[in-house]
Design a protein around this motif. Sequence first.
Motif, short mmCIF file in Angstrom:
data_model
loop_
_atom_site.label_atom_id
_atom_site.label_comp_id
_atom_site.label_asym_id
_atom_site.label_seq_id
_atom_site.Cartn_x
_atom_site.Cartn_y
_atom_site.Cartn_z
N LEU A 1 -15.82 1.58 2.78
CA LEU A 1 -14.80 2.40 2.12
C LEU A 1 -15.28 2.83 0.75
O LEU A 1 -15.73 2.00 -0.05
N LYS B 1 -4.87 6.33 9.94
CA LYS B 1 -5.45 5.95 11.22
C LYS B 1 -6.43 7.03 11.66
O LYS B 1 -6.12 8.23 11.59
N VAL C 1 -6.93 2.15 7.73
CA VAL C 1 -7.08 1.61 6.37
C VAL C 1 -5.74 1.68 5.65
O VAL C 1 -4.95 2.61 5.87
N TRP C 2 -5.48 0.70 4.81
CA TRP C 2 -4.35 0.71 3.89
C TRP C 2 -4.90 0.91 2.49
O TRP C 2 -5.78 0.16 2.04
N THR C 3 -4.38 1.90 1.78
CA THR C 3 -4.92 2.25 0.47
C THR C 3 -3.79 2.62 -0.49
O THR C 3 -2.65 2.86 -0.08
N ASP D 1 -1.13 4.70 4.75
CA ASP D 1 -1.64 4.07 5.97
C ASP D 1 -2.32 5.17 6.78
O ASP D 1 -1.66 6.09 7.26
N GLY E 1 -9.45 -0.43 -0.76
CA GLY E 1 -8.55 -0.40 0.38
C GLY E 1 -8.75 -1.60 1.28
O GLY E 1 -9.58 -2.47 1.01
N LEU E 2 -8.00 -1.63 2.35
CA LEU E 2 -8.03 -2.74 3.30
C LEU E 2 -8.18 -2.15 4.69
O LEU E 2 -7.29 -1.44 5.17
N SER E 3 -9.31 -2.39 5.32
CA SER E 3 -9.56 -1.81 6.64
C SER E 3 -9.06 -2.75 7.73
O SER E 3 -9.02 -3.96 7.56
N TYR E 4 -8.69 -2.17 8.86
CA TYR E 4 -8.24 -2.97 9.99
C TYR E 4 -8.60 -2.25 11.30
O TYR E 4 -8.96 -1.07 11.31
N TYR F 1 -13.85 -0.09 12.02
CA TYR F 1 -12.40 -0.03 11.81
C TYR F 1 -11.89 1.34 12.21
O TYR F 1 -12.65 2.32 12.28
N TYR G 1 0.84 -1.19 0.00
CA TYR G 1 0.00 0.00 0.00
C TYR G 1 0.88 1.25 0.00
O TYR G 1 2.05 1.22 0.43
#
Length: 562
Positions: free
Chosen positions: A288, A279, A405-407, A277, A292-295, A402, A274
């Motif tokens: 989203l 937060k 996210v990673w985007t 990052d 992307g990838l949420s955490y 979440y 990604y």
Amino acid sequence: MRLLYKQLTKEVWKNKVFVWLLLLLTFLSALSFYFVRFSIDGNTAVLESLPRLSANQVQYKNALASNTSLAYTFFFSMLGLTCFVFFMFFYRFFGSNTKAFGCLKALGFTDRSLGFYFVLFTAVMSVTGSLAGLTGGYFLSDILVKANMRTYSVTGLIKGIAPFTIMEGFLGAAVILCLNAFLCYFFIRGKEPGALIAGKKGSGVRKTLLMADRIVKFLPVKNEFPLRIALRKPLAVSLIFVAVTAFNVCVILGQSLNSSSQKVFNSQMMGHNYDFDTKYPAYMEDPLPFEGLSYLYHEAGLMAGGYEIEQTIIGLYGLNGLYELQDMDKRLMSVPDAGSIYINPGLAELYGVRKGDSLAVFIDGREYTFVVAGVAANAKAESILANAAQLAEIMGIPAGAYNGVWTMEKPAGGGETTDREQRILGLEKDEVSNNTSAVINQVIGGIVGGILLFLAVYVNFQDNKRDMVILNLIGYSLKDIRRMLVDIYRPILWTAFFLTIIPSISMAGFIQRSLSVSIKDYIPFGTNAVIIVLIFISLNIIYTLGQTVLLYNIRKNIKKWV
């Protein structure tokens, strides 16, 4: 009493090469300590006085903590080696002057007055070396200060040292070395003057020769005579082993610290594909609006190896090309199941956590038990990975919520975003402490190894000097004398290297792991065949230089004696 000390000083100064090398070792011990502390104490005080620290200042403060632990580690390691060399000096000095000490005792001088002289002599050496090290450390600390200013983008750095730190260096060295001198005097303490004047009994010498003869018989050597001669002095031969071990440990440790920086950098970039990052200060529930990838992340603590460790627990909802989680064999990993977690390599290497272990994790003061499902090689530093759905349930927030996210694109709106360039810059800054440590390790290791090897060669040549003169007088050439009494020490050096390389690697790994635990920062240990070969070559170069210098002096002495 003054005449007594004057005479003893004259006798000690006959070993001026040994004395100068002892002084150099005390100087290097102090230099390795003050060199680092001058760049730490003043700046630590400044940072602690600030109400709030920037991100760069926080990273710099962590680096100072790392170098503080390193300074103490090297200081006491160097003092240990210096104590060994002082022990050798006193052992040889008392052994070769037993008759003189017997005469002094017969004249009425007590053990207290004689022992006090050697404690005083050691104290003077220690204070002189510490003062020189303090002075040298003040000037050399400019290197660390300027490097930190460039790397951490911080200004206003100063050189300063706390008075208590100065006392630690002076008193620490003086107490340890003087105690060593006091204990060494027990070689002659309490012995009757007559026994000392009579000298050593021959049984000890005969036992040494018999032991050397037995050892030689078990070894596949063509010419046993040179080896038998060398093994007559087991303490001098042991100095070669100590010198080689010290050199090995310092160089391997320095190389490992240097390469560990690159290992950490690679692990934090591998699979992290990604670009951004982000937060968020609050939990987000909306889907989203972009790929992307949420955490989900939260501060946590855990118990491992008897230590309380602060970690960040990261809950994963899924994995894709943005973040490819990999194990230690670089195989792709899936999202952990509920009730299980993945740990980072630091927990496995430093604290002995293994796959299948049950780990107690504390979240918001409550204890939860997870089973370690594996070690993620590219897990974020100081983090453990869990199932996000279970973590959301534990935290009492809606499923799917979440806060990170990673985007590939920078999200619009709130949140603190770190882009790829900032992430790389942060990782490069973290390398400074380890790289500096590596340089200090390798420089000190080379110098100390050279000194100890030179001492080993010097001691053995001094023991054989009289034999060399006699052999020369009866017709042996210098080449023949060298072949009989000198060349044997190179095979002994090789033997010492091959016998100590594995223990040296283990010792270096133990020191580095202890350093990692003390500063609470994972520094992976590793070495390779190339550095082992370079150590072997370097040892031979140092030995050859020392041998050349000493052979030149012995050649002059033989001509002078003849």
